[in-house]
Design an enzyme around this catalytic site. Structure first.
Site, PDB file in Angstrom:
ATOM      1  N   GLU A 104      -1.775  -3.326  -7.258  1.00 47.88           N
ATOM      2  CA  GLU A 104      -1.995  -2.657  -5.965  1.00 47.88           C
ATOM      3  C   GLU A 104      -3.451  -2.819  -5.544  1.00 47.88           C
ATOM      4  O   GLU A 104      -4.343  -2.913  -6.393  1.00 47.88           O
ATOM      5  CB  GLU A 104      -1.685  -1.158  -6.097  1.00 47.88           C
ATOM      6  CG  GLU A 104      -0.305  -0.755  -5.592  1.00 47.88           C
ATOM      7  CD  GLU A 104      -0.198  -0.737  -4.067  1.00 47.88           C
ATOM      8  OE1 GLU A 104      -1.003  -1.385  -3.371  1.00 47.88           O
ATOM      9  OE2 GLU A 104       0.716  -0.066  -3.572  1.00 47.88           O
ATOM     10  N   ASP A 105      -3.682  -2.790  -4.243  1.00 47.20           N
ATOM     11  CA  ASP A 105      -5.066  -2.826  -3.755  1.00 47.20           C
ATOM     12  C   ASP A 105      -5.747  -1.482  -3.967  1.00 47.20           C
ATOM     13  O   ASP A 105      -6.879  -1.400  -4.430  1.00 47.20           O
ATOM     14  CB  ASP A 105      -5.122  -3.246  -2.275  1.00 47.20           C
ATOM     15  CG  ASP A 105      -4.229  -2.403  -1.361  1.00 47.20           C
ATOM     16  OD1 ASP A 105      -3.441  -1.576  -1.867  1.00 47.20           O
ATOM     17  OD2 ASP A 105      -4.314  -2.580  -0.134  1.00 47.20           O
ATOM     18  N   ASP A 108      -4.139   5.809  -3.269  1.00 45.89           N
ATOM     19  CA  ASP A 108      -4.804   6.884  -2.523  1.00 45.89           C
ATOM     20  C   ASP A 108      -4.058   8.197  -2.831  1.00 45.89           C
ATOM     21  O   ASP A 108      -4.343   8.851  -3.833  1.00 45.89           O
ATOM     22  CB  ASP A 108      -4.768   6.488  -1.041  1.00 45.89           C
ATOM     23  CG  ASP A 108      -5.478   7.462  -0.121  1.00 45.89           C
ATOM     24  OD1 ASP A 108      -6.084   8.404  -0.617  1.00 45.89           O
ATOM     25  OD2 ASP A 108      -5.429   7.284   1.108  1.00 45.89           O
ATOM     26  N   PHE A 157     -12.580   6.014   3.481  1.00 44.65           N
ATOM     27  CA  PHE A 157     -11.755   4.896   3.926  1.00 44.65           C
ATOM     28  C   PHE A 157     -12.554   3.607   3.767  1.00 44.65           C
ATOM     29  O   PHE A 157     -13.698   3.513   4.204  1.00 44.65           O
ATOM     30  CB  PHE A 157     -11.324   5.075   5.387  1.00 44.65           C
ATOM     31  CG  PHE A 157     -10.323   4.038   5.798  1.00 44.65           C
ATOM     32  CD1 PHE A 157      -8.981   4.182   5.482  1.00 44.65           C
ATOM     33  CD2 PHE A 157     -10.734   2.884   6.466  1.00 44.65           C
ATOM     34  CE1 PHE A 157      -8.048   3.200   5.825  1.00 44.65           C
ATOM     35  CE2 PHE A 157      -9.812   1.907   6.820  1.00 44.65           C
ATOM     36  CZ  PHE A 157      -8.472   2.062   6.489  1.00 44.65           C
ATOM     37  N   ARG A 170      -9.576  -7.803   6.219  1.00 44.28           N
ATOM     38  CA  ARG A 170      -9.113  -8.261   4.900  1.00 44.28           C
ATOM     39  C   ARG A 170      -9.941  -9.430   4.376  1.00 44.28           C
ATOM     40  O   ARG A 170     -10.006  -9.669   3.178  1.00 44.28           O
ATOM     41  CB  ARG A 170      -7.650  -8.717   4.975  1.00 44.28           C
ATOM     42  CG  ARG A 170      -6.663  -7.616   5.298  1.00 44.28           C
ATOM     43  CD  ARG A 170      -5.246  -8.105   5.023  1.00 44.28           C
ATOM     44  NE  ARG A 170      -4.232  -7.306   5.675  1.00 44.28           N
ATOM     45  CZ  ARG A 170      -3.699  -6.199   5.173  1.00 44.28           C
ATOM     46  NH1 ARG A 170      -4.110  -5.734   4.003  1.00 44.28           N
ATOM     47  NH2 ARG A 170      -2.758  -5.550   5.829  1.00 44.28           N
TER      48      ARG A 170
HETATM   49  P1  IMP Z   1      -0.993   5.844  -0.980  1.00 42.47           P
HETATM   50  O1  IMP Z   1       0.482   5.672  -0.806  1.00 42.47           O
HETATM   51  O2  IMP Z   1      -1.529   7.033  -0.244  1.00 42.47           O
HETATM   52  O3  IMP Z   1      -1.432   5.808  -2.432  1.00 42.47           O
HETATM   53  O4  IMP Z   1      -1.699   4.647  -0.227  1.00 42.47           O
HETATM   54  C1  IMP Z   1      -1.482   3.354  -0.564  1.00 42.47           C
HETATM   55  C2  IMP Z   1      -1.684   2.415   0.607  1.00 42.47           C
HETATM   56  O5  IMP Z   1      -2.406   2.997   1.710  1.00 42.47           O
HETATM   57  C3  IMP Z   1      -2.527   1.253   0.133  1.00 42.47           C
HETATM   58  O6  IMP Z   1      -1.722   0.243  -0.439  1.00 42.47           O
HETATM   59  C4  IMP Z   1      -3.219   0.839   1.403  1.00 42.47           C
HETATM   60  O7  IMP Z   1      -2.410  -0.070   2.127  1.00 42.47           O
HETATM   61  C5  IMP Z   1      -3.375   2.104   2.206  1.00 42.47           C
HETATM   62  N1  IMP Z   1      -4.733   2.694   2.037  1.00 42.47           N
HETATM   63  C6  IMP Z   1      -5.036   3.856   1.437  1.00 42.47           C
HETATM   64  N2  IMP Z   1      -6.357   4.090   1.460  1.00 42.47           N
HETATM   65  C7  IMP Z   1      -6.907   3.028   2.103  1.00 42.47           C
HETATM   66  C8  IMP Z   1      -8.269   2.679   2.446  1.00 42.47           C
HETATM   67  O8  IMP Z   1      -9.267   3.381   2.159  1.00 42.47           O
HETATM   68  N3  IMP Z   1      -8.438   1.501   3.107  1.00 42.47           N
HETATM   69  C9  IMP Z   1      -7.393   0.679   3.445  1.00 42.47           C
HETATM   70  N4  IMP Z   1      -6.124   0.964   3.123  1.00 42.47           N
HETATM   71  C10 IMP Z   1      -5.874   2.134   2.466  1.00 42.47           C
END
Ligand code: IMP
Length: 179
Positions: A104-105, A108, A157, A170
Site C-alpha cells: 500500500e502507499d 491512514d 495530507f 504522483r
Molecule cells: P485509509 O483507508 O483511510 O487507510 O486510506 C487509504 C487511502 O487513502 C490510501 O491508499 C490513499 O489513496 C488515500 N490517502 C490517505 N491519506 C492520504 C494522503 O495523505 N495523501 C494521499 N492519499 C491519501
C-alpha cells in the site's frame, strides 16, 4: 538543496520526505521482507494506483524469489459497520496456500485495509501481511497489525512518490505535505 513549495490545484505543499530518505527506508524494508520471507516465495499484491512507485523501488531491493501482481479496489461499495467496502478487481493469481504481502502507499484510517483483508482471507492464503510505504498511526481506526511500514508520519495530507491530490502529484520524486 532548498526545495521550493509546489502548488497543486488550490493547495500549496512543502518538502517533507526527500527521495533519498524514502529510498533508504524502502531499502531497509526490503531487507526485512527478504529475511522474513526466505524460502516462502511471497506474492506481493500492489494496490493501484498509489503504490506503483513504492512497489517498483521495493521490488528492485528484494533479494529472494518472489512474485508481484497488481490489484485495484472498486470505488463502489456495500455498506458495512466499517463503512464502505471496496471490492478487489484484477486478482488473477491463485491465493490459496500463498504467502501474500499487500503493498500500500499509505495506511491512514485503515478502512481500506480493513475491507481488503477479509476478502483475501476468504481465499485461504497461508498468510497475509501488510507492507505500506507510509503509516499515519494517529489516524488508524482499526485493530489491524501493520507489520511492515517504511515510514510513520504525522496526520498531514501528503503527495508525491505515487501519492496524489485529486489525481495530481504522483510524479513528484519527493513527498510533500500540505501547508
Ligand atoms: P485509509 O483507508 O483511510 O487507510 O486510506 C487509504 C487511502 O487513502 C490510501 O491508499 C490513499 O489513496 C488515500 N490517502 C490517505 N491519506 C492520504 C494522503 O495523505 N495523501 C494521499 N492519499 C491519501
Amino acid at each position: 538543496m532548498h526545495q521550493p513549495p509546489v502548488t497543486i490545484l488550490d493547495k500549496q505543499f512543502s518538502i517533507y520526505l526527500p527521495e533519498r530518505k524514502i529510498l533508504q527506508s524502502v531499502e531497509i524494508l526490503a531487507a526485512r521482507l527478504s529475511h522474513d520471507y526466505q524460502g516462502k516465495q511471497p506474492l506481493f499484491l500492489s494496490v493501484l494506483n498509489g503504490s506503483f512507485m513504492f512497489a517498483s523501488d521495493l521490488m528492485k531491493e528484494i533479494s529472494i524469489d518472489c512474485e508481484i501482481s497488481f490489484i485495484r479496489l472498486s470505488s463502489y461499495a456495500d455498506m458495512q459497520s466499517t463503512g464502505k467496502v471496496k471490492e478487489i478487481i484484477g486478482l488473477k493469481e491463485e491465493i490459496k496456500g500463498r504467502h501474500v504481502v499487500i503493498l500500500e502507499d499509505i495506511v491512514d484510517t485503515g478502512h481500506t485495509i480493513a475491507g481488503l483483508l477479509p476478502q483475501l482471507h476468504a481465499k485461504e492464503p497461508a498468510s497475509v501481511e501488510i507492507a505500506t510505504l507510509l503509516l499515519k498511526p494517529d489516524s488508524l481506526q482499526h485493530r489491524i497489525e501493520i507489520k511492515y511500514a517504511a515510514l510513520s508520519i504525522a496526520n498531514d495530507f501528503v503527495v508525491g512518490y505515487g501519492l496524489d491530490y485529486n489525481g495530481l502529484g504522483r510524479n513528484l520524486r519527493d513527498i510533500y505535505k500540505v501547508l
